[in-house]
Design an enzyme around this catalytic site. Structure first.
Site, mmCIF file in Angstrom:
data_model
loop_
_atom_site.group_PDB
_atom_site.id
_atom_site.type_symbol
_atom_site.label_atom_id
_atom_site.label_comp_id
_atom_site.label_asym_id
_atom_site.label_seq_id
_atom_site.Cartn_x
_atom_site.Cartn_y
_atom_site.Cartn_z
ATOM 1 N N ASP A 1 -11.766 -8.247 7.026
ATOM 2 C CA ASP A 1 -12.772 -7.743 6.950
ATOM 3 C C ASP A 1 -14.158 -8.932 6.949
ATOM 4 O O ASP A 1 -14.890 -9.527 7.131
ATOM 5 C CB ASP A 1 -13.430 -6.732 5.299
ATOM 6 C CG ASP A 1 -13.090 -5.609 5.520
ATOM 7 O OD1 ASP A 1 -13.050 -5.401 7.246
ATOM 8 O OD2 ASP A 1 -13.230 -4.190 4.890
ATOM 9 N N ASP B 1 -6.193 -6.545 5.305
ATOM 10 C CA ASP B 1 -6.682 -5.754 5.049
ATOM 11 C C ASP B 1 -8.706 -6.589 4.696
ATOM 12 O O ASP B 1 -9.258 -6.558 5.327
ATOM 13 C CB ASP B 1 -6.366 -5.150 3.709
ATOM 14 C CG ASP B 1 -7.760 -3.746 3.130
ATOM 15 O OD1 ASP B 1 -8.706 -3.915 3.948
ATOM 16 O OD2 ASP B 1 -7.798 -3.234 2.767
ATOM 17 N N TYR C 1 0.494 -0.613 0.051
ATOM 18 C CA TYR C 1 0.057 -0.260 0.270
ATOM 19 C C TYR C 1 1.067 1.435 0.289
ATOM 20 O O TYR C 1 0.775 1.813 -0.441
ATOM 21 C CB TYR C 1 -1.018 0.136 1.099
ATOM 22 C CG TYR C 1 -2.520 -1.095 1.318
ATOM 23 C CD1 TYR C 1 -1.791 -1.305 0.224
ATOM 24 C CD2 TYR C 1 -3.021 -1.086 2.099
ATOM 25 C CE1 TYR C 1 -3.306 -3.065 0.471
ATOM 26 C CE2 TYR C 1 -3.773 -2.308 1.993
ATOM 27 C CZ TYR C 1 -3.964 -2.498 1.364
ATOM 28 O OH TYR C 1 -4.968 -3.663 0.983
ATOM 29 N N ASP D 1 -3.838 -18.313 1.005
ATOM 30 C CA ASP D 1 -5.689 -18.383 0.941
ATOM 31 C C ASP D 1 -5.764 -19.424 1.528
ATOM 32 O O ASP D 1 -7.271 -19.695 1.358
ATOM 33 C CB ASP D 1 -4.900 -19.354 -1.004
ATOM 34 C CG ASP D 1 -3.235 -19.943 -1.050
ATOM 35 O OD1 ASP D 1 -2.881 -19.764 0.223
ATOM 36 O OD2 ASP D 1 -3.098 -20.700 -1.775
ATOM 37 N N LYS E 1 2.413 -15.342 2.451
ATOM 38 C CA LYS E 1 1.897 -16.167 1.187
ATOM 39 C C LYS E 1 3.766 -16.720 0.638
ATOM 40 O O LYS E 1 4.312 -16.438 -0.340
ATOM 41 C CB LYS E 1 1.535 -15.470 0.127
ATOM 42 C CG LYS E 1 1.043 -15.947 -1.004
ATOM 43 C CD LYS E 1 -0.075 -17.145 -1.159
ATOM 44 C CE LYS E 1 -0.001 -17.331 -2.894
ATOM 45 N NZ LYS E 1 -0.764 -18.417 -2.635
#
Ligand code: NAD
Length: 358
Positions: A252, A248, A137, A224, A192
């Protein structure tokens, strides 16, 4: 010693939910100095900027910030740097709030609110620790360029850069290990590492930090798989620590497991435990001023403020127990209302929490 709290109510339902949290804090008889300042769209209307210098100064001089929510569609036409949401980014940056703590708790009384089967989620209590100031980001370089070679040579290309410095990983890992120590003592680091160099480095550093926390059970999971396990068997997790991008998305997803965004608090902390506390939801302009918003996420954010920035875990627990108590009584705001429970408004929910406290 008197503790200073900056109260930034913001827009939409912000002022009405903050009002209820202030009543609850006030009832605890603590030595707190509360100062209010405008933020978000409300600050833009008054001072032409979503985070005016006086508001930022107040936040910097406070031990903690209790934040409502910012944003409204009427500001959508403003230049990006003047939009209400920029206030949150500005506060995170100025205060160095690098650790985002988001609990996802599903109270047994609300098990039907989740889209998952009650037996999978009832009693869920997990904490996601998300790194908040680094990762892809903010990585440089980023932008648009023309590809110099290879199969896409000559084409325009968008690109970003993912990186994490060792100290950035160490400090978020410490926050996560310490949070796990206050809970069930299990930490899952999500990355990852099978594909990304940044993730392999993240994993190596987390393993190194773990040597300082021999009592914490550390595991690792690819992002994943973590996304799948969160919907398959979410109660298997205690604390999850992850980078900005993965956090992020996963935070959620975890929020949706509970089915009730109006119930979820959050905290963003810096290295000296100064923190910004806010509900996980937005300013809900569609229901603002109607006395229907659920104030519990904000009340629970105030509890987190007491626990993490003021080191008052017992007072935090008192608030959390009072919230549990009103749910047991069957009181519900519109967002969590179901047959057989009693629907109440924002202020009435605040009244009920106050009664439960005493
Ligand atoms: P939102 O979270 O404000 O609302 C989504 C839905 O949930 C709406 O139907 C709303 O009525 C409902 N809802 C939210 N909080 C509730 C509560 N406490 N009680 C009952 N119902 C509640 O998200 P949105 O509609 O996508 O965004 C609205 C505005 O909020 C936008 O301007 C957005 O940029 C801003 N926003 C701000 C923050 C923040 O301040 N941290 C976070 C997200 C969105």
């Amino acid at each position: 010693m008197t503790k200073k709290i900056a109260i930034l109510s913001g827009d939409g339902i912000g002022p009405e939910i903050i009002e209820q949290a202030l009543r609850v804090l006030g009832a605890l008889g603590l030595d707190l100095e509360m100062n209010t300042a405008p933020v978000g769209g409300a600050a833009y209307d008054l001072h032409g900027h979503p985070l005016p210098p006086e508001t930022l100064k107040l936040a910097q001089e406070s031990d903690a910030i209790l934040f409502g929510a910012v944003g409204d569609w009427k500001y959508d036409q403003l230049a990006r740097e003047l939009r209400p949401e920029q206030a949150i980014l500005g506060l995170r940056k100025a205060l160095g709030l690098f650790a985002n703590l988001r609990p996802a708790i599903l109270y047994p009384q609300l098990a039907n609110a989740s889209s998952l089967k009650p037996e999978i989620v009832a009693g869920l209590d997990i904490l996601i620790v998300r790194e908040l100031t680094g990762d892809i980001y903010f990585g440089q370089p980023r932008g648009e360029r023309v590809v110099a070679e290879g199969p896409f040579k000559g084409e325009r290309q968008g690109f970003d850069t993912m990186h994490y410095a060792e100290s950035e990983i160490r400090r978020i890992a410490h926050v996560a290990f310490q949070a796990a120590a206050k809970r069930q003592g299990r930490l899952c680091s999500v990355d990852k590492a099978n594909v990304l160099e940044t993730s392999q480095f993240w994993r190596d550093i987390v393993i190194d930090v773990a040597r300082e926390y021999p009592d914490i059970e550390l595991s690792h999971m690819y992002v994943d798989n973590a996304a799948m396990q969160l919907v398959r068997a979410p109660k298997a997790f205690d604390v999850i620590v992850t980078g900005n991008l993965f956090g992020d998305i996963l935070s959620d997803e975890a929020a949706m497991l509970t089915g009730s965004i109006g119930m979820l608090p959050s905290a963003s902390l810096n290295a000296s435990n100064q923190g910004l506390y806010e509900p996980s939801h937005g300013s809900a302009p569609d229901i603002a001023g109607k006395d229907v918003a659920n104030p519990l996420a904000t009340i629970l954010s105030a509890a987190m403020l007491l626990r993490y920035s003021l080191n008052l875990p017992e007072q935090a627990q008192r608030i959390e127990a009072a919230v549990q108590n009103v749910l047991e009584q069957g009181l519900r705001t519109a967002d969590i209302h179901e047959e057989g429970t009693r629907r109440v408004g924002t202020a009435e929910m605040g009244d009920a929490v106050l009664r439960a406290l005493s």
